[in-house]
Scaffold this motif. Structure first.
Motif, mmCIF file in Angstrom:
data_model
loop_
_atom_site.group_PDB
_atom_site.id
_atom_site.type_symbol
_atom_site.label_atom_id
_atom_site.label_comp_id
_atom_site.label_asym_id
_atom_site.label_seq_id
_atom_site.Cartn_x
_atom_site.Cartn_y
_atom_site.Cartn_z
ATOM 1 N N GLY A 168 -2.055 -3.919 8.232
ATOM 2 C CA GLY A 168 -2.369 -4.806 7.124
ATOM 3 C C GLY A 168 -3.825 -5.201 7.058
ATOM 4 O O GLY A 168 -4.267 -5.762 6.048
ATOM 5 N N ASP A 169 -4.598 -4.908 8.109
ATOM 6 C CA ASP A 169 -6.027 -5.229 8.087
ATOM 7 C C ASP A 169 -6.730 -4.427 7.006
ATOM 8 O O ASP A 169 -6.363 -3.280 6.710
ATOM 9 C CB ASP A 169 -6.695 -4.879 9.424
ATOM 10 C CG ASP A 169 -6.353 -5.838 10.549
ATOM 11 O OD1 ASP A 169 -5.738 -6.891 10.294
ATOM 12 O OD2 ASP A 169 -6.708 -5.518 11.707
ATOM 13 N N GLY A 217 -2.241 4.794 11.448
ATOM 14 C CA GLY A 217 -3.297 5.400 10.651
ATOM 15 C C GLY A 217 -3.743 4.477 9.552
ATOM 16 O O GLY A 217 -3.770 3.254 9.738
ATOM 17 N N VAL A 218 -4.070 5.060 8.401
ATOM 18 C CA VAL A 218 -4.577 4.283 7.279
ATOM 19 C C VAL A 218 -3.942 4.747 5.971
ATOM 20 O O VAL A 218 -3.495 5.888 5.853
ATOM 21 C CB VAL A 218 -6.112 4.378 7.158
ATOM 22 C CG1 VAL A 218 -6.800 3.812 8.381
ATOM 23 C CG2 VAL A 218 -6.567 5.799 6.877
ATOM 24 N N ILE A 219 -3.939 3.840 5.006
ATOM 25 C CA ILE A 219 -3.527 4.145 3.640
ATOM 26 C C ILE A 219 -4.769 3.896 2.791
ATOM 27 O O ILE A 219 -5.397 2.832 2.891
ATOM 28 C CB ILE A 219 -2.357 3.247 3.197
ATOM 29 C CG1 ILE A 219 -1.170 3.424 4.155
ATOM 30 C CG2 ILE A 219 -1.955 3.573 1.753
ATOM 31 C CD1 ILE A 219 -0.082 2.390 3.996
ATOM 32 N N HIS A 220 -5.142 4.904 1.984
ATOM 33 C CA HIS A 220 -6.361 4.758 1.186
ATOM 34 C C HIS A 220 -6.276 5.587 -0.083
ATOM 35 O O HIS A 220 -5.446 6.484 -0.209
ATOM 36 C CB HIS A 220 -7.597 5.140 2.009
ATOM 37 C CG HIS A 220 -7.735 6.604 2.269
ATOM 38 N ND1 HIS A 220 -8.693 7.372 1.665
ATOM 39 C CD2 HIS A 220 -7.033 7.441 3.054
ATOM 40 C CE1 HIS A 220 -8.594 8.615 2.080
ATOM 41 N NE2 HIS A 220 -7.581 8.691 2.921
ATOM 42 N N ALA A 221 -7.133 5.239 -1.038
ATOM 43 C CA ALA A 221 -7.249 5.981 -2.294
ATOM 44 C C ALA A 221 -8.263 7.087 -2.065
ATOM 45 O O ALA A 221 -9.461 6.828 -1.943
ATOM 46 C CB ALA A 221 -7.677 5.053 -3.423
ATOM 47 N N ASP A 222 -7.776 8.315 -1.976
ATOM 48 C CA ASP A 222 -8.598 9.466 -1.610
ATOM 49 C C ASP A 222 -9.162 10.131 -2.867
ATOM 50 O O ASP A 222 -8.410 10.723 -3.656
ATOM 51 C CB ASP A 222 -7.743 10.452 -0.815
ATOM 52 C CG ASP A 222 -8.561 11.532 -0.152
ATOM 53 O OD1 ASP A 222 -9.369 12.183 -0.840
ATOM 54 O OD2 ASP A 222 -8.368 11.730 1.067
ATOM 55 N N ALA A 223 -10.481 10.041 -3.048
ATOM 56 C CA ALA A 223 -11.117 10.620 -4.232
ATOM 57 C C ALA A 223 -11.018 12.142 -4.243
ATOM 58 O O ALA A 223 -10.902 12.744 -5.308
ATOM 59 C CB ALA A 223 -12.581 10.198 -4.309
ATOM 60 N N ALA A 231 0.838 -1.204 0.000
ATOM 61 C CA ALA A 231 0.000 0.000 0.000
ATOM 62 C C ALA A 231 0.872 1.253 0.000
ATOM 63 O O ALA A 231 0.589 2.211 -0.722
ATOM 64 C CB ALA A 231 -0.942 -0.010 1.196
ATOM 65 N N ARG A 232 1.941 1.252 0.782
ATOM 66 C CA ARG A 232 2.845 2.418 0.808
ATOM 67 C C ARG A 232 3.542 2.615 -0.530
ATOM 68 O O ARG A 232 3.808 3.742 -0.927
ATOM 69 C CB ARG A 232 3.882 2.264 1.913
ATOM 70 C CG ARG A 232 3.335 2.614 3.260
ATOM 71 C CD ARG A 232 4.419 2.915 4.277
ATOM 72 N NE ARG A 232 3.778 3.314 5.503
ATOM 73 C CZ ARG A 232 3.824 2.637 6.640
ATOM 74 N NH1 ARG A 232 4.542 1.524 6.728
ATOM 75 N NH2 ARG A 232 3.174 3.073 7.702
ATOM 76 N N ALA A 233 3.829 1.539 -1.218
ATOM 77 C CA ALA A 233 4.469 1.658 -2.533
ATOM 78 C C ALA A 233 3.540 2.353 -3.528
ATOM 79 O O ALA A 233 4.007 2.885 -4.536
ATOM 80 C CB ALA A 233 4.872 0.279 -3.049
ATOM 81 N N ALA A 242 -6.930 -2.003 -1.994
ATOM 82 C CA ALA A 242 -7.109 -3.148 -1.091
ATOM 83 C C ALA A 242 -6.634 -4.434 -1.763
ATOM 84 O O ALA A 242 -5.934 -5.240 -1.142
ATOM 85 C CB ALA A 242 -8.575 -3.267 -0.686
ATOM 86 N N ALA A 243 -6.978 -4.624 -3.029
ATOM 87 C CA ALA A 243 -6.548 -5.821 -3.753
ATOM 88 C C ALA A 243 -5.033 -5.871 -3.865
ATOM 89 O O ALA A 243 -4.420 -6.928 -3.657
ATOM 90 C CB ALA A 243 -7.182 -5.845 -5.145
ATOM 91 N N LEU A 244 -4.413 -4.745 -4.159
ATOM 92 C CA LEU A 244 -2.951 -4.666 -4.250
ATOM 93 C C LEU A 244 -2.302 -5.102 -2.931
ATOM 94 O O LEU A 244 -1.396 -5.932 -2.909
ATOM 95 C CB LEU A 244 -2.534 -3.241 -4.606
ATOM 96 C CG LEU A 244 -1.042 -2.957 -4.626
ATOM 97 C CD1 LEU A 244 -0.425 -3.499 -5.903
ATOM 98 C CD2 LEU A 244 -0.794 -1.462 -4.517
#
Length: 135
Positions: A83-84, A104-110, A10-12, A38-40
């Motif tokens: 990793g959850d 915290g979290v890693i996410h795709a921010d629209a 996710a960080r990559a 999430a799939a990645l």
């Protein structure tokens, strides 16, 4: 440690542009949405399932989404762990996935139009899952 590969993957992807239905897992050139991210991350942990496509941006049926996640072989998790896979209620009728990081979290921010890491939990968590593997 379980979850490390998911967080690293996710960080990559930090900085990769947001694209609804983005699934460019190999090159990341086309962009990712929250399910693509999430799939990645889950694939880095050994997930081999097929992720959904063709969904609407707003589809607030958390029960249906949770059942679909569990049908893919993920199990509910009570205690947080990096990793959850997290499911948030990001707004009225809007669900959003993120990967739990250490702080915290890693996410795709629209809104920001890219994958980001942010501290804390930005929205109410309505589900948490991880791959079932006995650890």
């Amino acid at each position: 440690m379980p979850g490390e590969r998911a967080v690293a993957a996710a960080r990559a992807a930090l900085g990769v542009r947001f694209r609804l239905h983005g699934r460019s897992i190999e090159g990341l050139a086309e962009g990712l949405d929250c399910i693509g991210l999430a799939a990645l991350a889950l694939r880095a942990e050994g997930f081999e399932g097929t992720v959904p496509s063709g969904y609407a941006l707003r589809s607030g049926d958390a029960g249906r989404v949770g059942a679909a996640i569990e049908a893919l072989g993920l199990v509910p998790a009570a205690e947080p762990r990096p990793g959850d896979l997290l499911l948030f209620k990001a707004g009225p009728g809007q669900l959003h996935f993120a990967i739990q990081a250490e702080a915290g979290v890693i996410h795709a921010d629209a809104m920001l139009r890219r994958v980001v890491e942010r501290p804390g939990l930005p929205w109410p968590v309505i589900g948490r899952w991880r791959l079932a593997r006995g650890d």
